[in-house]
Scaffold this motif. Structure first.
Motif, PDB file in Angstrom:
ATOM      1  N   ASP A   1      43.001  69.745 -14.839  1.00 17.74           N
ATOM      2  CA  ASP A   1      41.909  69.376 -15.753  1.00 17.74           C
ATOM      3  C   ASP A   1      41.057  68.270 -15.137  1.00 17.74           C
ATOM      4  O   ASP A   1      39.827  68.319 -15.157  1.00 17.74           O
ATOM      5  CB  ASP A   1      42.467  68.873 -17.091  1.00 17.74           C
ATOM      6  CG  ASP A   1      43.514  69.802 -17.674  1.00 17.74           C
ATOM      7  OD1 ASP A   1      43.393  71.017 -17.475  1.00 17.74           O
ATOM      8  OD2 ASP A   1      44.464  69.296 -18.305  1.00 17.74           O
TER       9      ASP A   1
ATOM     10  N   ILE B   1      35.084  56.964 -16.790  1.00 16.75           N
ATOM     11  CA  ILE B   1      35.744  58.159 -17.346  1.00 16.75           C
ATOM     12  C   ILE B   1      36.962  58.588 -16.544  1.00 16.75           C
ATOM     13  O   ILE B   1      38.069  58.660 -17.075  1.00 16.75           O
ATOM     14  CB  ILE B   1      34.774  59.361 -17.486  1.00 16.75           C
ATOM     15  CG1 ILE B   1      33.603  59.002 -18.406  1.00 16.75           C
ATOM     16  CG2 ILE B   1      35.519  60.592 -18.017  1.00 16.75           C
ATOM     17  CD1 ILE B   1      32.594  60.120 -18.596  1.00 16.75           C
TER      18      ILE B   1
ATOM     19  N   SER C   1      28.891  62.428 -22.390  1.00 13.87           N
ATOM     20  CA  SER C   1      29.258  62.228 -20.985  1.00 13.87           C
ATOM     21  C   SER C   1      29.047  60.775 -20.551  1.00 13.87           C
ATOM     22  O   SER C   1      29.103  60.460 -19.369  1.00 13.87           O
ATOM     23  CB  SER C   1      28.491  63.190 -20.075  1.00 13.87           C
ATOM     24  OG  SER C   1      27.109  62.954 -20.170  1.00 13.87           O
TER      25      SER C   1
ATOM     26  N   LEU D   1      27.535  69.613 -22.517  1.00 15.52           N
ATOM     27  CA  LEU D   1      28.240  68.800 -21.517  1.00 15.52           C
ATOM     28  C   LEU D   1      27.676  67.384 -21.471  1.00 15.52           C
ATOM     29  O   LEU D   1      28.403  66.419 -21.244  1.00 15.52           O
ATOM     30  CB  LEU D   1      28.104  69.436 -20.132  1.00 15.52           C
ATOM     31  CG  LEU D   1      28.972  70.647 -19.843  1.00 15.52           C
ATOM     32  CD1 LEU D   1      28.508  71.341 -18.572  1.00 15.52           C
ATOM     33  CD2 LEU D   1      30.431  70.239 -19.707  1.00 15.52           C
TER      34      LEU D   1
ATOM     35  N   ALA E   1      29.192  67.986  -9.135  1.00 16.75           N
ATOM     36  CA  ALA E   1      28.138  69.012  -9.090  1.00 16.75           C
ATOM     37  C   ALA E   1      26.875  68.529  -9.793  1.00 16.75           C
ATOM     38  O   ALA E   1      25.758  68.769  -9.324  1.00 16.75           O
ATOM     39  CB  ALA E   1      28.633  70.301  -9.729  1.00 16.75           C
ATOM     40  N   LEU E   2      27.057  67.852 -10.908  1.00 13.44           N
ATOM     41  CA  LEU E   2      25.892  67.435 -11.686  1.00 13.44           C
ATOM     42  C   LEU E   2      25.434  66.027 -11.321  1.00 13.44           C
ATOM     43  O   LEU E   2      24.337  65.612 -11.697  1.00 13.44           O
ATOM     44  CB  LEU E   2      26.211  67.521 -13.189  1.00 13.44           C
ATOM     45  CG  LEU E   2      26.566  68.924 -13.703  1.00 13.44           C
ATOM     46  CD1 LEU E   2      26.904  68.887 -15.183  1.00 13.44           C
ATOM     47  CD2 LEU E   2      25.421  69.907 -13.449  1.00 13.44           C
TER      48      LEU E   2
ATOM     49  N   THR F   1      26.919  59.353 -17.518  1.00 11.16           N
ATOM     50  CA  THR F   1      27.310  59.553 -16.120  1.00 11.16           C
ATOM     51  C   THR F   1      26.643  60.779 -15.499  1.00 11.16           C
ATOM     52  O   THR F   1      26.784  60.999 -14.297  1.00 11.16           O
ATOM     53  CB  THR F   1      28.835  59.730 -15.989  1.00 11.16           C
ATOM     54  OG1 THR F   1      29.221  60.902 -16.709  1.00 11.16           O
ATOM     55  CG2 THR F   1      29.579  58.529 -16.539  1.00 11.16           C
ATOM     56  N   LEU F   2      25.946  61.583 -16.321  1.00 11.12           N
ATOM     57  CA  LEU F   2      25.308  62.783 -15.779  1.00 11.12           C
ATOM     58  C   LEU F   2      23.790  62.692 -15.862  1.00 11.12           C
ATOM     59  O   LEU F   2      23.092  63.657 -15.548  1.00 11.12           O
ATOM     60  CB  LEU F   2      25.796  64.033 -16.538  1.00 11.12           C
ATOM     61  CG  LEU F   2      27.304  64.275 -16.543  1.00 11.12           C
ATOM     62  CD1 LEU F   2      27.652  65.547 -17.329  1.00 11.12           C
ATOM     63  CD2 LEU F   2      27.849  64.390 -15.122  1.00 11.12           C
TER      64      LEU F   2
ATOM     65  N   ASP G   1      35.065  67.897 -10.230  1.00  9.23           N
ATOM     66  CA  ASP G   1      34.137  68.892  -9.678  1.00  9.23           C
ATOM     67  C   ASP G   1      32.851  68.941 -10.500  1.00  9.23           C
ATOM     68  O   ASP G   1      31.745  69.024  -9.950  1.00  9.23           O
ATOM     69  CB  ASP G   1      34.787  70.277  -9.682  1.00  9.23           C
ATOM     70  CG  ASP G   1      35.867  70.411  -8.615  1.00  9.23           C
ATOM     71  OD1 ASP G   1      35.921  69.545  -7.709  1.00  9.23           O
ATOM     72  OD2 ASP G   1      36.657  71.370  -8.688  1.00  9.23           O
ATOM     73  N   LEU G   2      33.048  68.930 -11.799  1.00  8.92           N
ATOM     74  CA  LEU G   2      31.889  69.005 -12.694  1.00  8.92           C
ATOM     75  C   LEU G   2      30.963  67.806 -12.458  1.00  8.92           C
ATOM     76  O   LEU G   2      29.756  67.961 -12.292  1.00  8.92           O
ATOM     77  CB  LEU G   2      32.394  69.029 -14.133  1.00  8.92           C
ATOM     78  CG  LEU G   2      31.381  69.200 -15.266  1.00  8.92           C
ATOM     79  CD1 LEU G   2      32.090  69.809 -16.470  1.00  8.92           C
ATOM     80  CD2 LEU G   2      30.726  67.913 -15.683  1.00  8.92           C
ATOM     81  N   ARG G   3      31.567  66.623 -12.428  1.00  4.44           N
ATOM     82  CA  ARG G   3      30.737  65.425 -12.231  1.00  4.44           C
ATOM     83  C   ARG G   3      30.054  65.468 -10.863  1.00  4.44           C
ATOM     84  O   ARG G   3      28.864  65.155 -10.751  1.00  4.44           O
ATOM     85  CB  ARG G   3      31.578  64.163 -12.354  1.00  4.44           C
ATOM     86  CG  ARG G   3      30.715  62.893 -12.323  1.00  4.44           C
ATOM     87  CD  ARG G   3      31.521  61.632 -12.334  1.00  4.44           C
ATOM     88  NE  ARG G   3      32.392  61.575 -11.154  1.00  4.44           N
ATOM     89  CZ  ARG G   3      33.292  60.620 -10.940  1.00  4.44           C
ATOM     90  NH1 ARG G   3      33.466  59.692 -11.852  1.00  4.44           N
ATOM     91  NH2 ARG G   3      34.033  60.625  -9.863  1.00  4.44           N
TER      92      ARG G   3
ATOM     93  N   PRO H   1      25.524  64.328  -7.846  1.00  2.70           N
ATOM     94  CA  PRO H   1      25.898  64.281  -6.429  1.00  2.70           C
ATOM     95  C   PRO H   1      25.635  62.943  -5.752  1.00  2.70           C
ATOM     96  O   PRO H   1      26.098  62.729  -4.629  1.00  2.70           O
ATOM     97  CB  PRO H   1      25.029  65.380  -5.809  1.00  2.70           C
ATOM     98  CG  PRO H   1      23.866  65.528  -6.713  1.00  2.70           C
ATOM     99  CD  PRO H   1      24.327  65.161  -8.085  1.00  2.70           C
TER     100      PRO H   1
ATOM    101  N   LEU I   1      38.975  69.490 -12.240  1.00  7.87           N
ATOM    102  CA  LEU I   1      37.792  70.230 -12.688  1.00  7.87           C
ATOM    103  C   LEU I   1      36.724  69.261 -13.218  1.00  7.87           C
ATOM    104  O   LEU I   1      35.526  69.455 -12.977  1.00  7.87           O
ATOM    105  CB  LEU I   1      38.173  71.245 -13.771  1.00  7.87           C
ATOM    106  CG  LEU I   1      37.089  72.271 -14.094  1.00  7.87           C
ATOM    107  CD1 LEU I   1      36.830  73.180 -12.895  1.00  7.87           C
ATOM    108  CD2 LEU I   1      37.470  73.114 -15.296  1.00  7.87           C
ATOM    109  N   MET I   2      37.166  68.231 -13.922  1.00  7.89           N
ATOM    110  CA  MET I   2      36.194  67.229 -14.387  1.00  7.89           C
ATOM    111  C   MET I   2      35.516  66.548 -13.192  1.00  7.89           C
ATOM    112  O   MET I   2      34.309  66.282 -13.234  1.00  7.89           O
ATOM    113  CB  MET I   2      36.902  66.165 -15.249  1.00  7.89           C
ATOM    114  CG  MET I   2      37.310  66.661 -16.623  1.00  7.89           C
ATOM    115  SD  MET I   2      37.906  65.291 -17.643  1.00  7.89           S
ATOM    116  CE  MET I   2      38.789  66.179 -18.921  1.00  7.89           C
TER     117      MET I   2
END
Lengths: 407, 481
Positions: free
Chosen positions: B440, B462, B204, B200, B450-451, B207-208, B446-448, B453, B443-444
C-alpha cells in the motif's frame, strides 16, 4: 498466455472457470493469482463486471473483441458476489466487487438497510463495474453516488500487488486515498476485489412522479423550487427528452422525473403538493416508475458533464442539428448532478457527430465522454499509468473526447 | 542555490518581490516565527520565508520560481490544521493563500459557488445564506479555516455526519501542479467517468499541487432544526446512545459527545448551564422539513431516555441553539484556560466502538497521569482527546506524548484510523506502517512520484521515511475542532 500458464490457472480455479480468453475467479486469492499469471506471462487483460460497460459501448470493454488486440484476456469478476462482513453497529459491510446492485440491495433490505448509490440496469451492473466506470447512478445530490459510499477497498494493481485503501470507519484521511485511483478509471490501473461500504436505513416512504414538460419548463420549475432553496428536495431529479420519455411510456413532450424519499408524512405532503401544483401525476406507482427509469437502455451513450442551467441552453441550441443528422437523440439529464446521457436510436452516433457534440459542450464549459473517441492523456496521467501498470497490460486511461485535460 | 534555514538570499528575495511586491514577501524573524506552526502543538518549523500572493497567477509564478531554483514550498490556509501539514519541514517557502479570498461566482440554480482558496469557510455560508443555501462542511474552526485548507485536508466537522465531509462537496479545482503548470480537476458537475484526480487531490494535504480556484456545491439550509442536549451519568451511557440512534434509522445532522473534563472547561468559559456533575453530554441535532422533525423529535427523545439520559433538553430558540454550538465549537479555546498547553488528537474508530475508545481514553489518562478532556464527533466515531500538560515540565510532556500515542494505537486496534479530518502531515507518519502494508505504501509512493515528480511540493509529509529534522519544540496552542 502460455499453455503452461493456462493449465496452471485451470489447476487452481477448475476447468469451468477458465474459458477462451476468459477467467472467472470466485475469491480474492484466486483473483490475485489470475492477475499474477497475467503479469508473469505479460498477457494483456481487462477486468469485467456485469457487462454494463459493454452495453454502454465502453471502448475498453470491447477491446478483447478487437482484431488488433486478439490476446487480451478478460477477468470476469462476477464470481466475487458475496457479502463478506457486516457490522450492524457501524452500518458498514464488506462485499465482493462482483455483486450486483440488485442482489446487494435485496439482501440488505431484509435488515431494513440499503446502499445509497444507484446505477442504471442494477440487475446486471456489479459494484465493481459501476465504480470503474465512474457511474454516479441516478441520485445527483452531494454524497449520494457510489463513490461516496465506498469507505475502503482491496484491489490488485496492474503490477500484480494487492493493495488496501481506507478502513471500515466512515471518516478517514490517513494517506493518499488509493480508492480514488480505481474510480472512473475503467480498469486502467487494476481491479477492485472487494469494497467496504457505508449503509443506511431504508427511508420510511418514497414516491415518484413524472411531470410532462419540456426542458425549459422543467428547469424553470426546479428554479422556482430552488429560490429560496428548500430542504425537502427530491433525491432523483431527471429530465427525459421526448424520445427517451416515450421509450418508457411517458409523456410525449418529455418528462421531469422526480423521486422523493423520507418519512411517510413528508412524502404524503410532497405528493399532494406536487399533484396540486402540476395538475397531473402520470406515474404515481413508485416502484413502477423507478424501475422504468433505472432499466433505461442507454446503449452507446455519450456522457455529458454540464450543470443544469448550461445543459438546458446547450440542448436548446443543439438538439435541432443533432436530430437533423438522421438520428433519434435520447437525452436523460440529471439536474442535481449536472450531467446527462445522450444516445441515439436505433443506431449509435457516428464519430463526426460525436466530435461536434463534444466541441459544442466544451464551448459551453463542460466535457463529453464517449465510448468510441478519446483524447490523449496528460503527462501526469501517463506517468501514473506507467507507475501502476508497469507492463502496460491493462486497458488505456479513459479521457474525454476533446483534450488535453487532467480529469 | 542553497537553502538556508535562515533568511532568504538577497537574490531570491529580489525575485520574489518582483513577482509579488514588497508587501507580500516576509523573511524577517518575526513573521517567520508567526508562521512556524499550525494547530499542531508539539513541533514547529520556521520557514525560510512566507509569501502571500494576491492572484492565482502570482501563486503560479512563485511555484515556478521554486521549481527553477529547487526550493521546497508548502501551501498554508489559516493554519488551523493539527498535523503540521503546512510546515516547511526541511526548509523552504510557505505560500499563504489568505489573500486569495474572492467568491468568484454563486449560482443558485446549479447550487454551486466558485471561490478562491483563501475564502474562509463560514464566510461562504454567510454569503449564500440569503439564498437559503450553505456550504455543508463545517469544521469547528470554520470561522477561521479556509476552503482551500478544507480541500487539502478533506475536512469534516460536527455536521458532516449527515452531509458528508469535504470531498462530495467539491466539484472541481484549478490546481497549480508541482511543476508549476495549471490543471483542471473535475468541473462543475458530479464526477463521472475518467481518472478521479479530483478525488485523489482532496485530502492529499497539499502534496500534489495547490488549488487556486475551487468549485463547490451548496446545499439547502434546513427548513427546521431541533437541537437536543442529553445529560448522562457516564460517558459510556452517552456513547451507547449514539449507536442506539443510528440503529433507529435516524441520521442526525450532528451528534457530539462532550466529556466531564471538557464540560467543566466549557461551562467555566461560557456559562451555558451544563451540569457539572454529569459524566458526559450528548448534543444531537436533527434537521429537515417541519414534518420530518415532527417524526424525529419523539424518536430522538425516546432513544436518549432509553439509554439512560437523566435529562433531555431541547433548545427553545435559535439563540439558545447558537449559544450551545458556540460553546461546543469553542471547547478547545475553553480548555486552554485549564492548562498552559495541550495536545489535541484526531483518531477515528468504527462508530459502534465509540464506547470502547471512550474507556481507553480514560485508561490512558490514568496510566500516564494526565488530564484528558474529550469531544467526539460521535456519529462518525471521530475522537478529539485533548491532553493537558505544562511544557515547562519535561516529564509532563513525555507523559502527554505517551498518552497520545496510546490512544491512537488503540484506534488502530479497534479497526480505526489515526486521523479522521486533520491528515497525517508530519505528525503521524509513524502510524502509516501500522495502518498500511508495504504494498500500500509503495503504491502511495508511486502515486505521489507520478503526480509530484519535482520532490518540492510539501515534501516529507504523509509517507513514512527519513526526513530532515525540524525545529522540534513544544508550544501551547488553542485550536477549534
Amino acid at each position: 498466455m502460455t499453455i503452461d500458464a493456462r493449465e496452471g490457472l485451470v489447476a487452481h480455479l477448475g476447468l469451468a472457470a477458465v474459458g477462451e480468453r476468459v477467467v472467472r475467479p470466485k475469491h480474492r486469492e484466486s483473483s490475485r493469482l489470475c492477475v499474477e499469471t497475467f503479469v508473469e506471462t505479460r498477457t494483456p487483460w481487462w477486468p469485467r463486471g456485469g457487462g454494463g460497460g459493454d452495453k454502454e459501448g465502453d471502448r475498453t470493454a470491447t477491446k478483447p473483441l478487437a482484431p488488433s488486440d486478439p490476446d487480451r484476456w478478460c477477468l470476469d469478476m462476477r464470481g466475487l458476489d458475496s457479502i463478506l462482513d457486516y457490522w450492524p453497529d457501524d452500518l458498514v459491510c464488506r462485499v465482493g466487487a462482483g455483486i450486483t446492485f440488485d442482489n446487494l440491495q435485496t439482501t440488505l433490505a431484509r435488515r431494513g438497510l440499503r446502499l445509497r448509490g444507484s446505477s442504471l440496469r442494477p440487475r446486471d451492473t456489479t459494484l465493481g463495474g459501476a465504480y470503474a466506470r465512474g457511474d454516479a447512478g441516478l441520485r445527483g445530490a452531494p454524497g449520494d453516488s457510489l463513490r461516496d459510499q465506498v469507505l475502503g477497498l482491496v484491489a490488485v494493481a496492474g503490477g500484480g500487488e494487492v493493495v488496501k485503501a481506507g478502513a471500515r470507519v466512515v471518516k478517514n484521511v490517513a494517506g493518499y486515498d488509493l480508492a480514488r485511483l480505481f474510480h472512473g478509471s475503467h480498469g486502467a490501473f487494476g481491479v477492485v476485489l472487494d469494497f467496504v461500504l457505508r449503509l443506511e436505513a431504508i427511508p420510511g416512504a418514497s414516491h415518484c412522479v413524472a411531470l410532462p414538460t419540456n426542458f425549459d419548463a422543467a428547469l424553470d420549475l426546479l428554479s422556482k423550487w430552488r429560490r429560496p432553496a428548500r430542504s425537502f428536495d427530491p433525491a432523483v431529479q431527471l429530465w427525459l427528452n421526448a424520445t427517451a420519455s416515450r421509450a418508457l411510456g411517458g409523456p410525449e413532450q418529455g418528462a421531469l422525473f422526480l423521486m422523493a424519499e423520507g418519512w411517510p408524512e413528508s412524502i404524503d405532503a410532497w405528493r399532494e403538493a406536487t399533484a396540486r401544483a402540476q395538475g397531473v401525476t402520470l406515474a404515481n406507482e413508485a416502484a413502477q416508475a423507478w424501475n422504468a427509469v433505472r432499466d433505461l437502455d442507454a446503449n452507446h451513450a455519450l456522457w455529458i458533464q454540464l450543470p443544469a442551467s448550461r445543459l438546458v441552453r446547450w440542448w436548446g441550441d443543439n438538439q435541432g442539428w443533432i436530430s437533423g443528422r438522421g438520428s433519434q437523440p435520447n437525452l436523460v439529464a440529471d439536474l442535481l448532478a449536472g450531467s446527462a446521457r445522450l444516445w441515439s436510436t436505433p443506431s449509435p452516433f457516428d464519430g463526426e457527430l460525436v466530435a461536434e457534440v463534444a466541441r459544442t459542450v466544451r464551448e459551453a464549459g463542460g466535457w463529453v465522454w464517449s465510448p468510441t473517441a478519446a483524447s490523449s492523456p496528460s503527462p501526469a496521467l501517463i506517468r501514473l499509468k506507467r507507475a501502476l501498470d508497469p507492463h502496460g497490460l491493462l486497458p488505456p486511461i479513459p479521457t474525454p473526447v476533446l483534450g488535453p485535460t487532467d480529469g | 542555490m542553497t537553502r538556508p534555514s535562515s533568511p532568504l538570499p538577497a537574490s531570491a528575495r529580489r525575485d520574489l518581490v518582483a513577482i509579488l511586491g514588497e508587501d507580500a514577501v516576509f523573511d524577517d524573524a518575526v513573521h517567520r516565527k508567526i508562521y512556524d506552526s499550525d494547530g499542531y502543538a508539539l513541533d514547529g518549523v520556521t520557514p525560510d520565508a512566507v509569501v502571500l500572493p494576491r492572484t492565482a497567477v502570482q501563486l503560479q509564478q512563485v511555484v515556478k520560481w521554486c521549481v527553477r531554483h529547487g526550493v521546497p514550498y508548502a501551501a498554508r490556509g489559516a493554519g488551523t490544521g493539527l498535523s503540521g501539514g503546512c510546515l516547511t519541514l526541511g526548509g523552504g517557502i510557505q505560500i499563504g493563500t489568505s489573500r486569495l479570498r474572492r467568491i468568484v461566482e454563486v449560482n443558485e440554480v446549479d447550487r454551486l459557488a466558485v471561490v478562491e482558496p483563501g475564502v474562509v469557510n463560514l464566510q461562504l455560508s454567510q454569503a449564500v445564506a440569503h439564498l437559503g443555501l450553505q456550504f455543508a462542511p463545517d469544521p469547528s474552526s470554520q470561522a477561521a479555516c479556509t476552503i482551500g485548507g478544507n480541500f487539502a485536508e478533506n475536512s469534516g466537522g460536527p455536521h458532516t455526519l449527515k452531509h458528508g465531509v469535504t470531498l462530495p462537496h467539491i466539484l472541481g479545482a484549478t490546481v497549480v501542479q508541482p511543476d508549476g503548470e495549471l490543471a483542471v480537476w473535475g468541473g462543475r458537475s458530479q464526477p463521472g467517468p475518467g481518472v478521479d484526480l479530483l478525488g485523489l487531490g482532496v485530502g492529499s494535504e497539499g502534496t500534489l499541487g495547490i488549488a487556486v480556484e475551487l468549485t463547490v456545491r451548496l446545499v439547502p439550509t434546513p427548513e427546521s432544526v431541533a437541537t437536543f442536549l442529553a445529560v448522562f451519568e457516564t460517558e459510556a451511557d452517552a456513547a451507547h446512545a449514539v449507536s442506539g440512534l443510528i440503529a433507529r434509522a435516524i441520521v442526525p445532522a450532528a451528534m457530539e459527545l462532550i466529556d466531564r473534563v471538557m464540560l467543566r472547561a466549557v461551562e467555566e468559559a461560557f456559562s451555558f448551564g451544563f451540569p457539572l456533575d454529569a459524566g458526559a453530554v450528548l448534543i444531537v441535532e436533527v434537521d429537515g422539513s417541519a414534518r420530518d422533525l415532527k417524526h424525529e423529535r419523539p424518536v430522538v427523545r425516546d432513544v436518549l431516555n432509553e439509554f439512560g439520559a437523566r435529562e433531555v433538553r431541547e433548545a427553545s430558540s435559535a439563540e439558545e441553539r447558537t449559544h450551545l454550538w458556540r460553546a461546543r465549537k469553542h471547547a478547545f479555546g475553553a480548555i486552554g484556560r485549564m492548562s498552559p498547553n495541550y495536545a489535541t488528537q484526531d483518531g477515528v474508530v468504527p462508530r459502534g466502538r465509540v464506547p470502547h475508545i471512550v474507556a481507553s481514553i480514560a485508561q490512558a489518562a490514568k496510566r500516564h497521569d494526565v488530564v484528558i478532556g474529550t469531544v467526539i464527533h460521535a456519529g462518525d466515531g471521530n475522537i478529539h482527546p485533548c491532553v493537558l500538560f505544562d511544557e515547562r515540565d519535561d516529564a509532563q510532556v513525555d507523559r502527554a506524548l505517551a498518552a497520545c500515542k496510546d490512544i491512537l494505537e488503540r484506534c488502530l486496534e479497534l479497526d480505526g484510523s489515526p486521523t479522521g479530518e486533520h491528515g497525517i502531515g508530519m505528525e503521524k507518519r509513524e502510524f502509516m506502517p501500522l495502518l498500511f502494508g508495504p504494498a500500500d505504501l509503495a503504491l502511495m509512493t508511486d502515486l505521489r512520484d507520478a503526480l509530484e515528480p519535482t520532490g518540492l511540493c510539501n515534501p516529507h509529509k504523509i509517507l513514512p521515511g527519513a526526513s530532515p529534522c525540524g525545529e522540534l519544540r513544544v508550544a501551547g496552542r488553542q485550536v477549534a475542532l
